[in-house]
Design a protein around this motif. Sequence first.
Motif, PDB file in Angstrom:
ATOM      1  N   ILE A 140     -18.675  11.464   8.015  1.00  0.00           N
ATOM      2  CA  ILE A 140     -17.201  11.612   8.356  1.00  0.00           C
ATOM      3  C   ILE A 140     -16.129  11.643   7.219  1.00  0.00           C
ATOM      4  CG2 ILE A 140     -15.346  11.045  10.086  1.00  0.00           C
ATOM      5  CD1 ILE A 140     -17.601   9.716  11.693  1.00  0.00           C
ATOM      6  N   THR A 141     -15.280  12.439   6.819  1.00  0.00           N
ATOM      7  CA  THR A 141     -14.159  12.640   6.022  1.00  0.00           C
ATOM      8  C   THR A 141     -13.072  12.437   6.587  1.00  0.00           C
ATOM      9  OG1 THR A 141     -15.599  13.802   4.312  1.00  0.00           O
ATOM     10  CG2 THR A 141     -13.244  13.551   4.153  1.00  0.00           C
ATOM     11  N   ASN A 142     -12.260  11.229   6.264  1.00  0.00           N
ATOM     12  CA  ASN A 142     -10.922  10.749   6.690  1.00  0.00           C
ATOM     13  C   ASN A 142      -9.730  11.104   5.674  1.00  0.00           C
ATOM     14  OD1 ASN A 142     -12.063   9.743   9.515  1.00  0.00           O
ATOM     15  ND2 ASN A 142     -12.942   8.582   8.076  1.00  0.00           N
ATOM     16  N   THR A 143      -8.593  11.211   6.407  1.00  0.00           N
ATOM     17  CA  THR A 143      -7.470  11.510   5.467  1.00  0.00           C
ATOM     18  C   THR A 143      -6.252  10.288   5.843  1.00  0.00           C
ATOM     19  OG1 THR A 143      -7.942  14.132   5.589  1.00  0.00           O
ATOM     20  CG2 THR A 143      -5.854  13.132   4.772  1.00  0.00           C
ATOM     21  N   LEU A 144      -5.964   9.788   4.740  1.00  0.00           N
ATOM     22  CA  LEU A 144      -4.928   8.793   4.810  1.00  0.00           C
ATOM     23  C   LEU A 144      -3.659   9.120   4.239  1.00  0.00           C
ATOM     24  CD1 LEU A 144      -6.582   5.318   4.012  1.00  0.00           C
ATOM     25  CD2 LEU A 144      -5.910   6.349   6.290  1.00  0.00           C
ATOM     26  N   ASN A 145      -2.463   8.919   4.431  1.00  0.00           N
ATOM     27  CA  ASN A 145      -1.172   9.236   4.117  1.00  0.00           C
ATOM     28  C   ASN A 145      -0.611   7.781   3.602  1.00  0.00           C
ATOM     29  OD1 ASN A 145       0.996  10.275   3.013  1.00  0.00           O
ATOM     30  ND2 ASN A 145       1.910  10.698   4.904  1.00  0.00           N
ATOM     31  N   ILE A 146      -0.533   7.716   2.193  1.00  0.00           N
ATOM     32  CA  ILE A 146      -0.034   6.429   1.610  1.00  0.00           C
ATOM     33  C   ILE A 146       1.449   6.534   1.085  1.00  0.00           C
ATOM     34  CG2 ILE A 146      -0.113   4.299  -0.039  1.00  0.00           C
ATOM     35  CD1 ILE A 146      -3.146   5.083   0.120  1.00  0.00           C
ATOM     36  N   THR A 147       2.354   5.844   1.725  1.00  0.00           N
ATOM     37  CA  THR A 147       3.763   5.806   1.189  1.00  0.00           C
ATOM     38  C   THR A 147       4.181   4.755   0.409  1.00  0.00           C
ATOM     39  OG1 THR A 147       4.298   7.195   3.226  1.00  0.00           O
ATOM     40  CG2 THR A 147       6.125   6.710   1.905  1.00  0.00           C
ATOM     41  N   ASN A 148       4.925   5.186  -0.794  1.00  0.00           N
ATOM     42  CA  ASN A 148       5.370   4.017  -1.638  1.00  0.00           C
ATOM     43  C   ASN A 148       6.944   3.806  -1.503  1.00  0.00           C
ATOM     44  OD1 ASN A 148       5.869   1.900  -3.617  1.00  0.00           O
ATOM     45  ND2 ASN A 148       5.534   3.342  -5.237  1.00  0.00           N
ATOM     46  N   ASN A 149       7.582   2.873  -0.769  1.00  0.00           N
ATOM     47  CA  ASN A 149       8.760   2.680  -0.301  1.00  0.00           C
ATOM     48  C   ASN A 149       9.379   1.868  -1.588  1.00  0.00           C
ATOM     49  OD1 ASN A 149       8.695   4.133   2.079  1.00  0.00           O
ATOM     50  ND2 ASN A 149       7.978   2.332   2.998  1.00  0.00           N
ATOM     51  N   ASN A 150       8.897   1.724  -2.563  1.00  0.00           N
ATOM     52  CA  ASN A 150       9.313   0.833  -3.678  1.00  0.00           C
ATOM     53  C   ASN A 150      10.032   1.702  -4.756  1.00  0.00           C
ATOM     54  OD1 ASN A 150       8.537  -2.036  -2.886  1.00  0.00           O
ATOM     55  ND2 ASN A 150       6.604  -1.055  -2.828  1.00  0.00           N
ATOM     56  N   TYR A 151      10.790   0.910  -5.475  1.00  0.00           N
ATOM     57  CA  TYR A 151      11.614   1.656  -6.550  1.00  0.00           C
ATOM     58  C   TYR A 151      10.580   1.468  -8.092  1.00  0.00           C
ATOM     59  CZ  TYR A 151      15.626   2.518  -3.888  1.00  0.00           C
ATOM     60  OH  TYR A 151      16.504   2.762  -3.103  1.00  0.00           O
ATOM     61  N   TYR A 152       9.432   1.185  -7.882  1.00  0.00           N
ATOM     62  CA  TYR A 152       8.507   1.126  -9.090  1.00  0.00           C
ATOM     63  C   TYR A 152       7.255   1.456  -8.499  1.00  0.00           C
ATOM     64  CZ  TYR A 152       8.156  -3.392  -6.398  1.00  0.00           C
ATOM     65  OH  TYR A 152       7.925  -4.320  -5.314  1.00  0.00           O
ATOM     66  N   ALA A 153       6.406   1.857  -9.522  1.00  0.00           N
ATOM     67  CA  ALA A 153       4.973   2.474  -9.179  1.00  0.00           C
ATOM     68  C   ALA A 153       4.117   1.318  -8.660  1.00  0.00           C
ATOM     69  CB  ALA A 153       4.436   3.304 -10.495  1.00  0.00           C
ATOM     70  N   ILE A 154       3.093   1.814  -7.911  1.00  0.00           N
ATOM     71  CA  ILE A 154       1.954   0.746  -7.526  1.00  0.00           C
ATOM     72  C   ILE A 154       0.731   1.524  -7.705  1.00  0.00           C
ATOM     73  CG2 ILE A 154       3.691  -0.036  -5.582  1.00  0.00           C
ATOM     74  CD1 ILE A 154       1.819   1.528  -3.464  1.00  0.00           C
ATOM     75  N   SER A 155      -0.316   0.681  -7.686  1.00  0.00           N
ATOM     76  CA  SER A 155      -1.684   1.237  -8.009  1.00  0.00           C
ATOM     77  C   SER A 155      -2.491   0.960  -6.618  1.00  0.00           C
ATOM     78  CB  SER A 155      -2.232   0.764  -9.084  1.00  0.00           C
ATOM     79  OG  SER A 155      -1.660   0.776 -10.367  1.00  0.00           O
ATOM     80  N   LEU A 189      -4.901  10.510   0.700  1.00  0.00           N
ATOM     81  CA  LEU A 189      -6.297  10.265   0.157  1.00  0.00           C
ATOM     82  C   LEU A 189      -7.377  10.485   1.071  1.00  0.00           C
ATOM     83  CD1 LEU A 189      -5.583   6.785  -1.473  1.00  0.00           C
ATOM     84  CD2 LEU A 189      -5.271   8.949  -2.626  1.00  0.00           C
ATOM     85  N   ASP A 190      -8.575  11.141   0.864  1.00  0.00           N
ATOM     86  CA  ASP A 190      -9.586  11.517   1.518  1.00  0.00           C
ATOM     87  C   ASP A 190     -10.761  10.454   1.221  1.00  0.00           C
ATOM     88  OD1 ASP A 190      -8.238  13.630   2.648  1.00  0.00           O
ATOM     89  OD2 ASP A 190      -9.567  14.966   1.924  1.00  0.00           O
ATOM     90  N   TYR A 191     -11.481   9.945   2.086  1.00  0.00           N
ATOM     91  CA  TYR A 191     -12.362   9.024   2.078  1.00  0.00           C
ATOM     92  C   TYR A 191     -13.561   9.483   2.976  1.00  0.00           C
ATOM     93  CZ  TYR A 191     -10.758   6.299   5.817  1.00  0.00           C
ATOM     94  OH  TYR A 191     -10.441   6.064   7.201  1.00  0.00           O
ATOM     95  N   THR A 192     -14.850   9.259   2.407  1.00  0.00           N
ATOM     96  CA  THR A 192     -16.043   9.849   3.307  1.00  0.00           C
ATOM     97  C   THR A 192     -16.994   8.370   3.572  1.00  0.00           C
ATOM     98  OG1 THR A 192     -16.106  11.664   1.946  1.00  0.00           O
ATOM     99  CG2 THR A 192     -17.981  11.303   3.104  1.00  0.00           C
ATOM    100  N   VAL A 193     -17.145   8.345   4.828  1.00  0.00           N
ATOM    101  CA  VAL A 193     -18.028   7.472   5.431  1.00  0.00           C
ATOM    102  C   VAL A 193     -19.274   7.874   5.951  1.00  0.00           C
ATOM    103  CG1 VAL A 193     -18.313   5.339   6.947  1.00  0.00           C
ATOM    104  CG2 VAL A 193     -16.113   6.081   5.869  1.00  0.00           C
ATOM    105  N   PRO A 194     -20.420   7.646   5.402  1.00  0.00           N
ATOM    106  CA  PRO A 194     -21.734   8.029   6.009  1.00  0.00           C
ATOM    107  C   PRO A 194     -22.175   7.133   7.010  1.00  0.00           C
ATOM    108  CG  PRO A 194     -22.160   7.051   3.703  1.00  0.00           C
ATOM    109  CD  PRO A 194     -20.489   7.086   4.143  1.00  0.00           C
ATOM    110  N   THR A 195     -22.434   7.651   8.125  1.00  0.00           N
ATOM    111  CA  THR A 195     -23.115   6.806   9.249  1.00  0.00           C
ATOM    112  C   THR A 195     -24.220   7.376   9.653  1.00  0.00           C
ATOM    113  OG1 THR A 195     -21.857   8.352  10.986  1.00  0.00           O
ATOM    114  CG2 THR A 195     -20.706   6.609  10.127  1.00  0.00           C
ATOM    115  N   THR A 196     -24.860   6.344  10.505  1.00  0.00           N
ATOM    116  CA  THR A 196     -26.168   6.738  11.132  1.00  0.00           C
ATOM    117  C   THR A 196     -26.282   6.296  12.679  1.00  0.00           C
ATOM    118  OG1 THR A 196     -27.312   6.488   9.162  1.00  0.00           O
ATOM    119  CG2 THR A 196     -28.788   6.526  10.773  1.00  0.00           C
ATOM    120  N   ILE A 197     -26.659   6.975  13.367  1.00  0.00           N
ATOM    121  CA  ILE A 197     -26.815   6.613  14.998  1.00  0.00           C
ATOM    122  C   ILE A 197     -28.421   6.581  15.185  1.00  0.00           C
ATOM    123  CG2 ILE A 197     -26.296   7.107  17.538  1.00  0.00           C
ATOM    124  CD1 ILE A 197     -23.793   8.607  16.417  1.00  0.00           C
TER     125      ILE A 197
END
Length: 262
Positions: A140-155, A189-197
Amino acid sequence: MGKAQSHLVKNKDESQDALTAADKLRDGHAEEDGKHGDVSQFPYVEFTGRDSVTCPTCQGTGRIPRGQENQLVALIPYSDQRLRPSRTKLYVTISVALCLLLSGLAVFFLFPRSIDVTYVGVKSAYVSYDQPQRIIYLTITNTLNITNNNYYAISVTNLTAQVQFSKTVIGKTKFNNTTVIMPLDERQLDYTVPTTIVDKMSYIFDYCTLPTIKVHNIVVMMQVTVTTSYFGHAEQVSQEMYQYVDCGGNTTSMHGHVQVYQ
């Protein structure tokens, strides 16, 4: 008779000498008084030369020897204007106002604000089966949306995710890639999680491979934790959501330009 006359003459001479001395003394006093009277009639005049400078505390009417400016101590009246510099209150007020303004700006721009993490959805799901073992492999590949509300860069230093089905963890993953998000910006950001049932959930194998059903949706719970850092401070933001996933075939859904973690 002769002795008496000589004694009279001698006394007369002494009297004349005494009178003459008294007259001289009187003339001397009179001359001295005249001198004092004459001096008092003239104003004070100071004669200056090259070896003296103007006294700074005498309002320009006195002189001090040159070379002793740093040795002599001047007594200045309390009411002297030089002890009351002009515009002191104005300068102090401006300095205080500038300090308050700079402090306010620093607090406004450096004050930490929230970092929003929003789950967009499942971007893709790839299914494969192990028929003899009755195992389902679901990536499964999921998508996240990360928003930086600060006046400086974040990592974004790392991302941890896991998938649960029927209260059982069927897959987990962790990424240590570093992504920089600029001030007041957002990043997908996209991240992939391998699962097993497998094991006790093998009955799902029959459901996912049933040919009479076109869509084989199962409900899984997505948990993700995003760790961000700024100014040496680390902060974690977690999201938890339920999502439908088709375990009967491969599905793909595009969400625009993203960065993929695999």
